[in-house]
Design an enzyme around this catalytic site. Structure first.
Site, mmCIF file in Angstrom:
data_model
loop_
_atom_site.group_PDB
_atom_site.id
_atom_site.type_symbol
_atom_site.label_atom_id
_atom_site.label_comp_id
_atom_site.label_asym_id
_atom_site.label_seq_id
_atom_site.Cartn_x
_atom_site.Cartn_y
_atom_site.Cartn_z
ATOM 1 N N LYS A 54 0.996 -1.150 0.029
ATOM 2 C CA LYS A 54 -0.104 -0.024 0.042
ATOM 3 C C LYS A 54 1.115 1.111 0.111
ATOM 4 O O LYS A 54 0.389 2.229 -0.343
ATOM 5 C CB LYS A 54 -0.936 0.120 1.291
ATOM 6 C CG LYS A 54 -1.882 -1.007 1.320
ATOM 7 C CD LYS A 54 -2.977 -1.091 2.420
ATOM 8 C CE LYS A 54 -2.416 -1.290 3.688
ATOM 9 N NZ LYS A 54 -2.015 -2.512 4.258
ATOM 10 N N PHE A 94 12.042 -6.533 4.380
ATOM 11 C CA PHE A 94 12.935 -7.498 5.232
ATOM 12 C C PHE A 94 12.042 -8.110 6.499
ATOM 13 O O PHE A 94 12.102 -9.205 6.683
ATOM 14 C CB PHE A 94 14.113 -6.450 5.802
ATOM 15 C CG PHE A 94 14.644 -7.099 7.123
ATOM 16 C CD1 PHE A 94 15.056 -8.167 7.476
ATOM 17 C CD2 PHE A 94 14.433 -5.966 8.043
ATOM 18 C CE1 PHE A 94 15.645 -8.797 8.659
ATOM 19 C CE2 PHE A 94 15.079 -6.268 9.501
ATOM 20 C CZ PHE A 94 15.717 -7.733 9.746
ATOM 21 N N ASP A 99 8.906 -12.559 8.696
ATOM 22 C CA ASP A 99 7.945 -12.902 9.301
ATOM 23 C C ASP A 99 6.780 -14.131 8.597
ATOM 24 O O ASP A 99 6.207 -14.635 9.364
ATOM 25 C CB ASP A 99 6.856 -11.591 9.550
ATOM 26 C CG ASP A 99 5.739 -11.895 10.072
ATOM 27 O OD1 ASP A 99 5.511 -12.129 11.374
ATOM 28 O OD2 ASP A 99 4.431 -11.887 9.683
ATOM 29 N N ASP A 103 5.731 -17.228 10.682
ATOM 30 C CA ASP A 103 4.047 -17.379 10.911
ATOM 31 C C ASP A 103 3.445 -18.470 10.115
ATOM 32 O O ASP A 103 2.354 -18.560 9.980
ATOM 33 C CB ASP A 103 3.472 -16.141 10.540
ATOM 34 C CG ASP A 103 3.545 -15.081 11.630
ATOM 35 O OD1 ASP A 103 4.110 -15.425 12.695
ATOM 36 O OD2 ASP A 103 3.293 -13.691 11.255
ATOM 37 N N ARG A 108 1.032 -13.021 0.601
ATOM 38 C CA ARG A 108 1.209 -11.752 1.010
ATOM 39 C C ARG A 108 0.897 -10.914 -0.054
ATOM 40 O O ARG A 108 1.337 -11.012 -1.231
ATOM 41 C CB ARG A 108 2.590 -11.693 1.472
ATOM 42 C CG ARG A 108 3.220 -10.382 1.519
ATOM 43 C CD ARG A 108 3.009 -9.671 2.754
ATOM 44 N NE ARG A 108 3.345 -10.290 4.048
ATOM 45 C CZ ARG A 108 2.918 -10.001 5.292
ATOM 46 N NH1 ARG A 108 2.157 -8.968 5.537
ATOM 47 N NH2 ARG A 108 3.295 -10.556 6.124
ATOM 48 N N ASP A 170 5.747 -11.243 20.188
ATOM 49 C CA ASP A 170 4.617 -11.867 19.409
ATOM 50 C C ASP A 170 4.766 -13.467 19.537
ATOM 51 O O ASP A 170 3.863 -14.078 19.538
ATOM 52 C CB ASP A 170 4.622 -11.346 18.295
ATOM 53 C CG ASP A 170 3.599 -11.742 17.428
ATOM 54 O OD1 ASP A 170 2.708 -11.356 17.136
ATOM 55 O OD2 ASP A 170 4.042 -12.735 16.744
ATOM 56 N N LYS A 196 5.770 -4.394 17.825
ATOM 57 C CA LYS A 196 6.205 -4.987 16.679
ATOM 58 C C LYS A 196 5.709 -4.182 15.256
ATOM 59 O O LYS A 196 5.907 -4.423 14.032
ATOM 60 C CB LYS A 196 5.631 -6.326 16.441
ATOM 61 C CG LYS A 196 4.147 -6.378 16.178
ATOM 62 C CD LYS A 196 3.709 -7.865 15.673
ATOM 63 C CE LYS A 196 2.369 -7.938 15.526
ATOM 64 N NZ LYS A 196 1.581 -9.339 15.302
ATOM 65 N N PHE A 235 -4.078 1.010 14.298
ATOM 66 C CA PHE A 235 -3.869 0.302 13.176
ATOM 67 C C PHE A 235 -3.807 -1.162 13.267
ATOM 68 O O PHE A 235 -4.347 -1.917 12.516
ATOM 69 C CB PHE A 235 -2.799 0.747 12.412
ATOM 70 C CG PHE A 235 -2.166 0.122 11.108
ATOM 71 C CD1 PHE A 235 -2.856 0.846 9.887
ATOM 72 C CD2 PHE A 235 -1.350 -0.528 11.008
ATOM 73 C CE1 PHE A 235 -2.457 0.275 8.739
ATOM 74 C CE2 PHE A 235 -0.940 -1.338 9.840
ATOM 75 C CZ PHE A 235 -1.599 -0.935 8.651
ATOM 76 N N ASP A 239 -5.740 -4.437 11.838
ATOM 77 C CA ASP A 239 -5.001 -5.584 10.789
ATOM 78 C C ASP A 239 -5.515 -6.737 11.635
ATOM 79 O O ASP A 239 -5.907 -7.771 10.833
ATOM 80 C CB ASP A 239 -3.676 -5.328 11.294
ATOM 81 C CG ASP A 239 -2.852 -6.248 10.287
ATOM 82 O OD1 ASP A 239 -2.856 -6.154 9.101
ATOM 83 O OD2 ASP A 239 -2.255 -7.326 10.573
ATOM 84 N N ASP A 240 -5.739 -6.913 12.921
ATOM 85 C CA ASP A 240 -6.193 -8.180 13.488
ATOM 86 C C ASP A 240 -7.619 -8.506 13.257
ATOM 87 O O ASP A 240 -7.993 -9.501 12.842
ATOM 88 C CB ASP A 240 -6.303 -8.136 15.125
ATOM 89 C CG ASP A 240 -4.671 -8.063 15.629
ATOM 90 O OD1 ASP A 240 -3.602 -8.089 14.735
ATOM 91 O OD2 ASP A 240 -4.365 -8.037 16.800
HETATM 92 C C1 GPP Z 1 3.843 -8.615 10.944
HETATM 93 O O1 GPP Z 1 3.013 -8.536 11.882
HETATM 94 C C2 GPP Z 1 5.192 -8.533 11.534
HETATM 95 C C3 GPP Z 1 5.982 -7.452 11.622
HETATM 96 C C4 GPP Z 1 5.919 -6.291 10.728
HETATM 97 C C5 GPP Z 1 7.385 -7.490 12.309
HETATM 98 C C6 GPP Z 1 8.397 -8.636 11.974
HETATM 99 C C7 GPP Z 1 9.536 -8.360 12.406
HETATM 100 C C8 GPP Z 1 10.806 -9.016 12.390
HETATM 101 C C9 GPP Z 1 12.016 -8.433 12.963
HETATM 102 C C10 GPP Z 1 10.773 -10.031 11.523
HETATM 103 P P1 GPP Z 1 1.910 -9.978 11.641
HETATM 104 O O2 GPP Z 1 2.639 -11.303 11.589
HETATM 105 O O3 GPP Z 1 0.840 -9.647 12.662
HETATM 106 O O4 GPP Z 1 1.129 -9.306 10.448
HETATM 107 P P2 GPP Z 1 0.930 -10.083 8.939
HETATM 108 O O5 GPP Z 1 -0.642 -10.573 9.250
HETATM 109 O O6 GPP Z 1 0.920 -8.987 7.961
HETATM 110 O O7 GPP Z 1 1.772 -11.238 8.704
HETATM 111 MG MG MG Z 2 2.354 -12.511 10.153
HETATM 112 MG MG MG Z 3 3.986 -12.292 12.723
#
Ligand code: GPP
Ligand code: MG
Ligand code: MG
Length: 350
Positions: A54, A94, A99, A103, A108, A170, A196, A235, A239-240
């Protein structure tokens, strides 16, 4: 408010800097006589991961400098702000590449996650490091001569540490092999979100523009934090919420928070109001990959009327943030920076 045409133009001008930076970075790695396949790999890494988001974070460096310097904003200022904006986007790339591995995410921005691409896998870990290193290459290339160069370096380093700490909490609050909802609380949730997301997404872009504008007053940076960090919390709650209730076609990713046992706003909200029967269902079905478990959790969320609670939260936090902004002293920091930011994300659906 700028018209949508002006916004589209500003976005286009921002986008136009991306190929310039990509080219510069590729030239830099090429000077090390890289094998052609490694060169092509990096090019793909950048195109897949940095472009196509975005760009709110990057654009907000540009919006902020325009407000801070007003009529005195030169073309060179604009170019430099765009470079810093892309540094934020590169830093985020990065984070996101790494992430998504942590996860176990699938998509994405409407594409497969980088590590899911054919032949990539764990090489994505190193690719995320390369994206991080690019940030410092750009800073050196364009800001080495500026009196605020060290401020920029320190800011990027500090914010990266904040984000890594947030990511750590997290992850350890939500181990996928050991679901225990007692670990969660709204308090812990707010801490994770602050570290985060809020620092890098909200404070960083504005603080970069403030350094560029020559602001030295520590109080101004503190005031900016006082607004931008709660805005960042708002914000992330969006997202959640969207992770569970949003349309994957609109948000560009398939939510995995329930499967991943995430300490998300939704589960914390549910835990606060669930009956003992509902709590049993949450304990039994949260953090499981099976789609049936996920839909049971979503049903409990629906029964608890989470959608309505979210609307209330959204209204409420908009009122509080507007009040916080109105109390700012214009002599220390301009209110418009924050108003623009807030209006951009209020009631977003993606
Ligand atoms: C995304 O959060 C995570 C970050 C922006 C921080 C990552 C940090 C690192 C040092 C690797 P999320 O997992 O809750 O969001 P999404 O749903 O976009 O994956
Ligand atoms: Mg994630
Ligand atoms: Mg994450």
């Amino acid at each position: 408010m700028a018209s949508s045409n002006a916004n589209a133009l500003a976005k286009k001008e921002f986008e136009d800097v991306f190929p310039i930076l990509t080219e510069e970075f590729l030239k830099e790695v090429n000077s090390r006589k890289l094998p052609q396949e490694a060169f092509e790999w990096i090019k793909k890494n950048i195109h897949h991961n940095v472009f196509g988001g975005k760009m709110n974070r990057g654009m907000s460096v540009v919006d902020s400098i325009k407000i801070l310097k007003g009529g005195e904003t030169s073309n060179e200022d604009l170019f430099k702000a765009r470079v810093l904006g892309w540094c934020v986007e590169w830093l985020q790339a990065f984070f996101l590449v790494a992430d998504d591995i942590m996860d176990a995410s699938i998509t994405r921005r409407g594409n497969p996650c980088w590590y899911k691409m054919e032949g990539v896998g764990t090489i994505a870990i190193n690719d995320s490091f390369i994206l991080e290193s690019s940030v410092y290459f750009f800073l050196k290339k364009y800001f080495r001569q500026e009196p605020y160069y060290v401020d920029l370096l320190e800011l990027f380093h500090e914010i990266t540490l904040d984000t890594e700490l947030g990511q750590l909490i997290d992850l350890i609050t939500a181990p996928e092999d050991n679901v225990d909802l007692n670990r969660f609380s709204m308090e812990k949730y707010k801490y994770i979100v602050l570290y985060k997301t809020a620092f890098y997404s909200f404070y960083l872009p504005v603080a970069l523009a403030m350094h560029m504008a020559g602001i030295k007053n520590v109080l101004a940076f503190q005031k900016a934090k006082d607004i931008l960090l709660p805005l960042g919390e708002y914000f992330q709650i969006q997202d959640d919420y969207l992770d569970c209730f949003g349309d994957p076609n609109v948000i560009g990713k398939i939510g995995t928070d329930i499967e991943d046992n995430k300490c998300s706003w939704c589960i914390n909200q549910a835990l606060m109001i669930a009956s003992s029967e509902q709590r049993k269902l949450l304990d039994k079905h949260y953090g499981k990959k099976n789609p049936e478990d996920v839909s049971i959790i979503k049903q409990v969320y629906k029964d608890l009327n989470l959608e309505e609670l979210y609307r209330e939260y959204e209204e409420n936090s908009y009122t509080i943030l507007t009040e916080l902004i109105s109390q700012l002293d214009e002599n220390i920091i301009k209110k418009d920076i924050f108003l623009e930011y807030m209006n951009k994300i209020y009631k977003r659906t993606k």
